[in-house]
Write a protein that holds these residues in place. Structure first.
Motif, PDB file in Angstrom:
ATOM      1  N   VAL A 136       0.835  -1.205   0.000  1.00 25.81           N
ATOM      2  CA  VAL A 136       0.000   0.000   0.000  1.00 25.81           C
ATOM      3  C   VAL A 136       0.868   1.253   0.000  1.00 25.81           C
ATOM      4  N   GLU A 137       1.888   1.258   0.832  1.00 24.58           N
ATOM      5  CA  GLU A 137       2.769   2.433   0.923  1.00 24.58           C
ATOM      6  C   GLU A 137       3.411   2.755  -0.425  1.00 24.58           C
ATOM      7  N   LEU A 138       3.958   1.749  -1.083  1.00 26.25           N
ATOM      8  CA  LEU A 138       4.670   1.976  -2.339  1.00 26.25           C
ATOM      9  C   LEU A 138       3.706   2.243  -3.493  1.00 26.25           C
ATOM     10  N   LEU A 139       2.594   1.533  -3.530  1.00 25.02           N
ATOM     11  CA  LEU A 139       1.623   1.758  -4.597  1.00 25.02           C
ATOM     12  C   LEU A 139       1.011   3.150  -4.502  1.00 25.02           C
ATOM     13  N   GLU A 140       0.728   3.613  -3.290  1.00 24.82           N
ATOM     14  CA  GLU A 140       0.166   4.951  -3.143  1.00 24.82           C
ATOM     15  C   GLU A 140       1.192   6.026  -3.498  1.00 24.82           C
ATOM     16  N   ASP A 166      -9.528   2.168   5.356  1.00 26.13           N
ATOM     17  CA  ASP A 166      -9.218   0.739   5.450  1.00 26.13           C
ATOM     18  C   ASP A 166      -8.039   0.393   4.542  1.00 26.13           C
ATOM     19  N   ARG A 167      -7.069  -0.351   5.070  1.00 24.47           N
ATOM     20  CA  ARG A 167      -5.849  -0.613   4.282  1.00 24.47           C
ATOM     21  C   ARG A 167      -6.124  -1.507   3.082  1.00 24.47           C
ATOM     22  N   LEU A 168      -7.078  -2.435   3.179  1.00 21.38           N
ATOM     23  CA  LEU A 168      -7.402  -3.264   2.022  1.00 21.38           C
ATOM     24  C   LEU A 168      -8.124  -2.445   0.950  1.00 21.38           C
ATOM     25  N   ALA A 169      -8.974  -1.520   1.381  1.00 17.64           N
ATOM     26  CA  ALA A 169      -9.613  -0.626   0.426  1.00 17.64           C
ATOM     27  C   ALA A 169      -8.573   0.261  -0.248  1.00 17.64           C
ATOM     28  N   ARG A 170      -7.581   0.686   0.510  1.00 19.60           N
ATOM     29  CA  ARG A 170      -6.509   1.503  -0.070  1.00 19.60           C
ATOM     30  C   ARG A 170      -5.675   0.685  -1.056  1.00 19.60           C
ATOM     31  N   LEU A 171      -5.425  -0.565  -0.723  1.00 17.50           N
ATOM     32  CA  LEU A 171      -4.704  -1.446  -1.648  1.00 17.50           C
ATOM     33  C   LEU A 171      -5.468  -1.564  -2.955  1.00 17.50           C
ATOM     34  N   TRP A 172      -6.765  -1.819  -2.863  1.00 10.44           N
ATOM     35  CA  TRP A 172      -7.555  -1.990  -4.078  1.00 10.44           C
ATOM     36  C   TRP A 172      -7.622  -0.698  -4.876  1.00 10.44           C
TER      37      TRP A 172
END
Length: 285
Positions: free
Chosen positions: A116-120, A145-151
């Motif tokens: 998440v950190e790198l993708l964002e 939500d971290r999974l929502a942020r991942l998606w």
């Protein structure tokens, strides 16, 4: 001999399966239905186009590129009488997050957090000029939500690459149906892809004839040597147009770290998807 893969493509192979859960998971279908979008294509067109607002069919035909106009027109703008774009976006995130929560249950949380950190960071560095879907998705609020942020991060990156791919197809002189015919000459059955994109037999056969006339295809429908070269060129153009963010905002060791973190995530998501899909998803290998 080891195949050299462009970094932008290697990363796409890993973040595309994360995004793709929204099209195939039972959680996504249930979330759309709960929001009032019954029927697969209402959820698909409503959810994917919602970042653009309550648009008519024409902009979506253009942006999505390979759907027959009449197929899009069966869903839009009618879906906006059933749900607002804001509610469609809520359902989209709800369904995707629910699917990720189930699928990634055995993936180490630190790998998800680092991804998440790198993708964002990549999303923050994107140049979205000429990329309507990427820009619209990038403007959405970042979830808690971290999974929502991942998606969401994988979705922005996926649509960014897709916008660039459409530009490469247009530069090669291909229209939406012709692009699908080429795809079927490469690795997909017409019987699978054509109904999923709404083109009639006449439209498909006419697109095939145009490609034969332009020497993309041989009379038997297979790709010519020239057609293969042009296909490789447009795929290389897609990789190049998606590469700037990775080459200007990341060190090589960070890209390696992102690849390492994403691999188990992508593998878990890919295992939950159909073996064959109409969306250009890389195969499991």
């Amino acid at each position: 001999m080891t195949q050299v893969v462009h970094p932008a493509r290697a990363l796409w192979w890993l973040f595309e399966p994360v995004h793709a859960l929204t099209y195939f998971s039972p959680e996504a279908r249930a979330a759309y239905e709960a929001a009032g979008l019954r029927g697969y294509w209402r959820g698909y067109f409503g959810g994917r186009s919602a970042p653009l607002g309550a648009v008519d069919a024409a902009p979506v035909v253009t942006a999505f590129f390979n759907f027959a106009p009449q197929m899009v027109e069966r869903a839009l703008p009618e879906v906006w009488s059933l749900v607002t774009p804001e509610r469609a976006l809520e359902a989209r995130v709800e369904g995707a997050t629910g699917a990720l929560r189930r699928v990634l249950v055995d993936v180490k949380p630190d790998l998800i957090d680092r991804s998440v950190e790198l993708l964002e960071r990549a999303v923050d560095g994107l140049d979205c000029w000429g990329r309507v879907l990427a820009a619209a998705n990038a403007e959405l609020p970042r979830p808690d939500d971290r999974l929502a942020r991942l998606w969401q991060a994988t979705t922005v990156l996926r649509e960014h690459r897709g916008d660039g791919h459409v530009a490469a197809l247009v530069a090669e002189g291909l229209d939406g149906c012709e692009a699908l015919v080429v795809r079927c000459a490469l690795d997909t059955r017409r019987e699978t892809l054509q109904p999923q994109r709404g083109w009639s037999d006449t439209e498909w056969d006419e697109a095939t004839a145009r490609l034969i006339d332009r020497k993309w295809l041989a009379p038997d429908g297979s790709l010519t040597i020239g057609g293969r070269r042009r296909h490789l060129a447009l795929e290389a153009a897609t990789d190049l147009s998606a590469s700037r963010v990775w080459t200007t905002h990341f060190h090589r060791f960070e890209l390696d770290e992102l690849l390492t973190a994403l691999r188990p995530i992508a593998a878990a998501c890919r295992a939950d998807l159909p073996a064959s899909t109409p969306i250009g998803l890389p195969n499991a290998a």
